[in-house]
Design a protein around this motif. Structure first.
Motif, PDB file in Angstrom:
ATOM      1  N   VAL A   1       0.849  -1.196   0.000  1.00 16.11           N
ATOM      2  CA  VAL A   1       0.000   0.000   0.000  1.00 16.11           C
ATOM      3  C   VAL A   1       0.886   1.247   0.000  1.00 16.11           C
ATOM      4  CG1 VAL A   1      -1.776   1.276   1.279  1.00 16.11           C
ATOM      5  CG2 VAL A   1      -1.870  -1.228   1.158  1.00 16.11           C
ATOM      6  N   GLN A   2       0.660   2.124  -0.953  1.00 19.82           N
ATOM      7  CA  GLN A   2       1.452   3.351  -1.119  1.00 19.82           C
ATOM      8  C   GLN A   2       2.952   3.012  -1.185  1.00 19.82           C
ATOM      9  OE1 GLN A   2       0.140   6.151  -1.870  1.00 19.82           O
ATOM     10  NE2 GLN A   2      -1.909   6.186  -0.990  1.00 19.82           N
TER      11      GLN A   2
ATOM     12  N   THR B   1      -5.016  -3.347  10.042  1.00 22.15           N
ATOM     13  CA  THR B   1      -4.045  -4.138  10.785  1.00 22.15           C
ATOM     14  C   THR B   1      -2.753  -4.241   9.996  1.00 22.15           C
ATOM     15  OG1 THR B   1      -5.805  -5.458  11.800  1.00 22.15           O
ATOM     16  CG2 THR B   1      -3.582  -6.382  11.860  1.00 22.15           C
ATOM     17  N   LEU B   2      -1.647  -3.924  10.684  1.00 24.11           N
ATOM     18  CA  LEU B   2      -0.303  -4.106  10.134  1.00 24.11           C
ATOM     19  C   LEU B   2       0.380  -5.213  10.924  1.00 24.11           C
ATOM     20  CD1 LEU B   2       1.013  -0.417   9.912  1.00 24.11           C
ATOM     21  CD2 LEU B   2       0.133  -1.825   8.049  1.00 24.11           C
ATOM     22  N   LYS B   3       0.726  -6.293  10.253  1.00 26.50           N
ATOM     23  CA  LYS B   3       1.521  -7.350  10.868  1.00 26.50           C
ATOM     24  C   LYS B   3       2.948  -6.827  11.062  1.00 26.50           C
ATOM     25  CE  LYS B   3      -1.489 -10.780  10.869  1.00 26.50           C
ATOM     26  NZ  LYS B   3      -1.990 -11.295  12.138  1.00 26.50           N
ATOM     27  N   PRO B   4       3.750  -7.477  11.908  1.00 22.70           N
ATOM     28  CA  PRO B   4       5.136  -7.047  12.083  1.00 22.70           C
ATOM     29  C   PRO B   4       5.864  -6.923  10.742  1.00 22.70           C
ATOM     30  CG  PRO B   4       4.565  -8.653  13.747  1.00 22.70           C
ATOM     31  CD  PRO B   4       3.405  -8.599  12.781  1.00 22.70           C
ATOM     32  N   GLY B   5       6.587  -5.806  10.591  1.00 24.26           N
ATOM     33  CA  GLY B   5       7.351  -5.551   9.370  1.00 24.26           C
ATOM     34  C   GLY B   5       6.571  -4.917   8.241  1.00 24.26           C
ATOM     35  N   CYS B   6       5.255  -4.792   8.388  1.00 22.83           N
ATOM     36  CA  CYS B   6       4.426  -4.237   7.319  1.00 22.83           C
ATOM     37  C   CYS B   6       4.264  -2.727   7.489  1.00 22.83           C
ATOM     38  CB  CYS B   6       3.055  -4.910   7.295  1.00 22.83           C
ATOM     39  SG  CYS B   6       3.144  -6.656   6.828  1.00 22.83           S
ATOM     40  N   SER B   7       3.930  -2.055   6.385  1.00 23.04           N
ATOM     41  CA  SER B   7       3.806  -0.599   6.423  1.00 23.04           C
ATOM     42  C   SER B   7       2.868  -0.092   5.341  1.00 23.04           C
ATOM     43  CB  SER B   7       5.177   0.057   6.237  1.00 23.04           C
ATOM     44  OG  SER B   7       5.673  -0.188   4.933  1.00 23.04           O
ATOM     45  N   VAL B   8       2.416   1.143   5.541  1.00 20.98           N
ATOM     46  CA  VAL B   8       1.801   1.955   4.494  1.00 20.98           C
ATOM     47  C   VAL B   8       2.869   2.976   4.154  1.00 20.98           C
ATOM     48  CG1 VAL B   8      -0.025   3.602   3.930  1.00 20.98           C
ATOM     49  CG2 VAL B   8      -0.544   1.605   5.368  1.00 20.98           C
ATOM     50  N   GLY B   9       3.296   2.999   2.890  1.00 13.15           N
ATOM     51  CA  GLY B   9       4.402   3.851   2.487  1.00 13.15           C
ATOM     52  C   GLY B   9       4.081   5.335   2.548  1.00 13.15           C
ATOM     53  N   TYR B  10       5.137   6.121   2.468  1.00 13.61           N
ATOM     54  CA  TYR B  10       5.010   7.576   2.540  1.00 13.61           C
ATOM     55  C   TYR B  10       4.180   8.088   1.364  1.00 13.61           C
ATOM     56  CZ  TYR B  10       6.163  12.450   3.202  1.00 13.61           C
ATOM     57  OH  TYR B  10       6.071  13.805   3.411  1.00 13.61           O
ATOM     58  N   HIS B  11       3.221   8.956   1.680  1.00 16.00           N
ATOM     59  CA  HIS B  11       2.386   9.567   0.651  1.00 16.00           C
ATOM     60  C   HIS B  11       1.942  10.944   1.120  1.00 16.00           C
ATOM     61  CE1 HIS B  11      -0.273   7.356   3.363  1.00 16.00           C
ATOM     62  NE2 HIS B  11      -1.252   8.199   3.033  1.00 16.00           N
TER      63      HIS B  11
END
Length: 112
Positions: free
Chosen positions: A9-10, A38-48
């Motif tokens: 995502v992003q 929900t974000l599991k460990p290590g997951c992210s929504v990128g900079y936007h």
């Protein structure tokens, strides 16, 4: 309630789990997203960067790291939130070993 898993995502990392509370149509165009994420460990929504809207992250559980407009990084805790206004950017990442769960609300900016 519609449930969806989205990858990168992003341009973020991993899979992000969305539980949509209301659709954009149900919010009559005032807002475009209202979801439990929900974000599991290590997951992210990128900079936007937000254009024409702003977004609030309200943390339900976990301790995510937020990049606030490339000006600072802040770790949020349950019950805290951070609003990213129109024209500014942000990202969220789970650097911990536990899930991060938060509410996301994208609010449309008023037409001037």
């Amino acid at each position: 309630m519609r449930i969806e898993d989205r990858n990168n995502v992003q341009n973020g990392k991993g899979t992000v789990h969305f539980e949509y509370i209301l659709t954009a149509e149900e919010m009559h165009g005032y807002n475009t997203l209202y979801a439990r994420i929900t974000l599991k460990p290590g997951c992210s929504v990128g900079y936007h960067v937000h254009q024409g809207n702003g977004e609030d992250y309200f943390i339900l559980s976990g301790h995510p790291t937020i990049n606030d407009n490339n000006e600072r990084e802040v770790v949020l805790h349950p019950g805290e939130h951070l609003f990213c206004p129109d024209g500014r950017g942000h990202s969220i990442i789970n650097n911990t070993s536990e899930d991060v769960v938060f509410m996301a609300l994208i609010v449309t900016s008023p037409k001037v």
